[in-house]
Scaffold this motif. Structure first.
Motif, mmCIF file in Angstrom:
data_model
loop_
_atom_site.group_PDB
_atom_site.id
_atom_site.type_symbol
_atom_site.label_atom_id
_atom_site.label_comp_id
_atom_site.label_asym_id
_atom_site.label_seq_id
_atom_site.Cartn_x
_atom_site.Cartn_y
_atom_site.Cartn_z
ATOM 1 N N TYR A 1 0.837 -1.201 0.000
ATOM 2 C CA TYR A 1 0.000 0.000 0.000
ATOM 3 C C TYR A 1 0.873 1.253 0.000
ATOM 4 N N TYR A 2 1.914 1.250 0.814
ATOM 5 C CA TYR A 2 2.816 2.392 0.920
ATOM 6 C C TYR A 2 3.523 2.664 -0.413
ATOM 7 N N VAL A 3 3.970 1.614 -1.068
ATOM 8 C CA VAL A 3 4.633 1.759 -2.367
ATOM 9 C C VAL A 3 3.640 2.285 -3.406
ATOM 10 N N ALA A 4 2.410 1.767 -3.400
ATOM 11 C CA ALA A 4 1.390 2.223 -4.358
ATOM 12 C C ALA A 4 1.053 3.700 -4.138
ATOM 13 N N VAL A 5 0.963 4.128 -2.889
ATOM 14 C CA VAL A 5 0.668 5.536 -2.596
ATOM 15 C C VAL A 5 1.810 6.431 -3.075
ATOM 16 N N LYS A 6 3.058 5.992 -2.861
ATOM 17 C CA LYS A 6 4.193 6.782 -3.335
ATOM 18 C C LYS A 6 4.178 6.920 -4.857
ATOM 19 N N TRP A 7 3.876 5.840 -5.576
ATOM 20 C CA TRP A 7 3.803 5.910 -7.042
ATOM 21 C C TRP A 7 2.637 6.791 -7.490
ATOM 22 N N PHE A 8 1.509 6.716 -6.777
ATOM 23 C CA PHE A 8 0.352 7.538 -7.131
ATOM 24 C C PHE A 8 0.676 9.023 -6.983
ATOM 25 N N PHE A 9 1.319 9.378 -5.876
ATOM 26 C CA PHE A 9 1.673 10.784 -5.688
ATOM 27 C C PHE A 9 2.748 11.224 -6.682
ATOM 28 N N SER A 10 3.646 10.339 -7.041
ATOM 29 C CA SER A 10 4.629 10.667 -8.079
ATOM 30 C C SER A 10 3.940 10.936 -9.407
ATOM 31 N N LEU A 11 2.930 10.137 -9.724
ATOM 32 C CA LEU A 11 2.151 10.347 -10.944
ATOM 33 C C LEU A 11 1.429 11.692 -10.900
ATOM 34 N N LEU A 12 0.806 12.002 -9.764
ATOM 35 C CA LEU A 12 0.112 13.295 -9.636
ATOM 36 C C LEU A 12 1.076 14.469 -9.772
ATOM 37 N N ILE A 13 2.250 14.358 -9.185
ATOM 38 C CA ILE A 13 3.245 15.428 -9.288
ATOM 39 C C ILE A 13 3.695 15.591 -10.739
ATOM 40 N N GLY A 14 3.899 14.473 -11.438
ATOM 41 C CA GLY A 14 4.292 14.543 -12.850
ATOM 42 C C GLY A 14 3.219 15.190 -13.711
ATOM 43 N N ILE A 15 1.958 14.806 -13.492
ATOM 44 C CA ILE A 15 0.852 15.403 -14.259
ATOM 45 C C ILE A 15 0.734 16.892 -13.947
ATOM 46 N N GLY A 16 0.842 17.253 -12.666
ATOM 47 C CA GLY A 16 0.765 18.666 -12.288
ATOM 48 C C GLY A 16 1.897 19.480 -12.889
ATOM 49 N N THR A 17 3.094 18.925 -12.890
ATOM 50 C CA THR A 17 4.239 19.621 -13.477
ATOM 51 C C THR A 17 4.049 19.802 -14.984
ATOM 52 N N GLY A 18 3.561 18.761 -15.653
ATOM 53 C CA GLY A 18 3.318 18.860 -17.093
ATOM 54 C C GLY A 18 2.264 19.907 -17.423
ATOM 55 N N LEU A 19 1.162 19.925 -16.656
ATOM 56 C CA LEU A 19 0.113 20.927 -16.888
ATOM 57 C C LEU A 19 0.625 22.343 -16.625
ATOM 58 N N ALA A 20 1.444 22.499 -15.588
ATOM 59 C CA ALA A 20 2.016 23.822 -15.308
ATOM 60 C C ALA A 20 2.927 24.264 -16.451
ATOM 61 N N ALA A 21 3.717 23.341 -16.983
ATOM 62 C CA ALA A 21 4.612 23.683 -18.102
ATOM 63 C C ALA A 21 3.820 24.074 -19.340
ATOM 64 N N VAL A 22 2.729 23.360 -19.618
ATOM 65 C CA VAL A 22 1.886 23.702 -20.774
ATOM 66 C C VAL A 22 1.266 25.081 -20.576
ATOM 67 N N PHE A 23 0.758 25.352 -19.369
ATOM 68 C CA PHE A 23 0.144 26.646 -19.080
ATOM 69 C C PHE A 23 1.162 27.781 -19.242
ATOM 70 N N ILE A 24 2.363 27.595 -18.717
ATOM 71 C CA ILE A 24 3.399 28.625 -18.832
ATOM 72 C C ILE A 24 3.794 28.829 -20.295
ATOM 73 N N ASN A 25 3.945 27.736 -21.030
ATOM 74 C CA ASN A 25 4.338 27.840 -22.444
ATOM 75 C C ASN A 25 3.275 28.574 -23.255
ATOM 76 N N LEU A 26 2.008 28.230 -23.063
ATOM 77 C CA LEU A 26 0.930 28.915 -23.792
ATOM 78 C C LEU A 26 0.853 30.393 -23.408
ATOM 79 N N SER A 27 1.023 30.685 -22.129
ATOM 80 C CA SER A 27 0.971 32.084 -21.685
ATOM 81 C C SER A 27 2.104 32.901 -22.298
ATOM 82 N N VAL A 28 3.298 32.353 -22.289
ATOM 83 C CA VAL A 28 4.449 33.076 -22.847
ATOM 84 C C VAL A 28 4.271 33.289 -24.347
ATOM 85 N N GLU A 29 3.836 32.246 -25.061
ATOM 86 C CA GLU A 29 3.641 32.387 -26.512
ATOM 87 C C GLU A 29 2.560 33.404 -26.836
#
Length: 179
Positions: free
Chosen positions: A71-99
């Protein structure tokens, strides 16, 4: 045996996470070498947060069941996935705003250049000055921890150095705006 060591800011008689042999047959040269690495005289001081190297973590996990560990390993992977998705969305938002902002700035400057080169240059210069001064204001007044790349600060935080303001929400907003 070594005694009175500083562990996590607390002086203690024995170390919980020590790699030092606990027997009394440790020579004086070994004790001096180990103390120099602990006290910061000749080595790197950092927290030991890798699972493979951390004896206390392995000992704690041995007392828990396999279901909890899974369970602990699955939760760590889930939060890693959420952090990756959040980082990707933030990068897309910043890129679109700058362009979009750069496109608006160049369209406005081009429209003004059609009438006067000097006026177009002044507008382009003023827009860039407003951007620079707004970034400087955000860094100096709103979120001073947002200055720089942030990578050294996060590395330091992971190694146990608490840098005030590094993980505040206002620092994140400051990074978004100055990007």
């Amino acid at each position: 045996m070594l005694s009175n060591h500083l562990q996590n800011g607390i002086e203690s008689d024995n170390l919980l996470w020590s790699r030092v042999p606990e027997s009394d047959d440790t020579s004086t040269d070994d004790i001096t070498l180990l103390n120099s690495h602990r006290d910061g005289d000749g080595g790197v001081n950092s927290l030991d947060y890798e699972v493979i190297e951390n004896y206390a973590y392995r000992e704690e996990q041995a007392h828990r069941g396999k279901l909890y560990v899974g369970y602990y390993v699955a939760v760590k992977w889930f939060f890693s996935l959420l952090i990756g998705i959040g980082t990707g969305l933030a990068a897309v938002f910043i890129n679109l705003s700058v362009e979009n902002f750069a496109g608006w700035k160049f369209a406005l400057t081009f429209a003004i250049i059609q009438k006067s080169y000097f006026a177009g240059f002044i507008v382009y210069l003023l827009i860039n000055l407003v951007l620079v001064f707004s970034s400087a204001y955000i860094i100096t007044q709103f979120a001073p921890a947002a200055a720089g790349s942030g990578i050294p600060e996060i590395k330091g935080y992971l190694n146990g150095i608490d840098i005030p303001g590094t993980l505040l929400f206002r620092t994140l907003i400051g990074k978004f705006v100055i990007s």
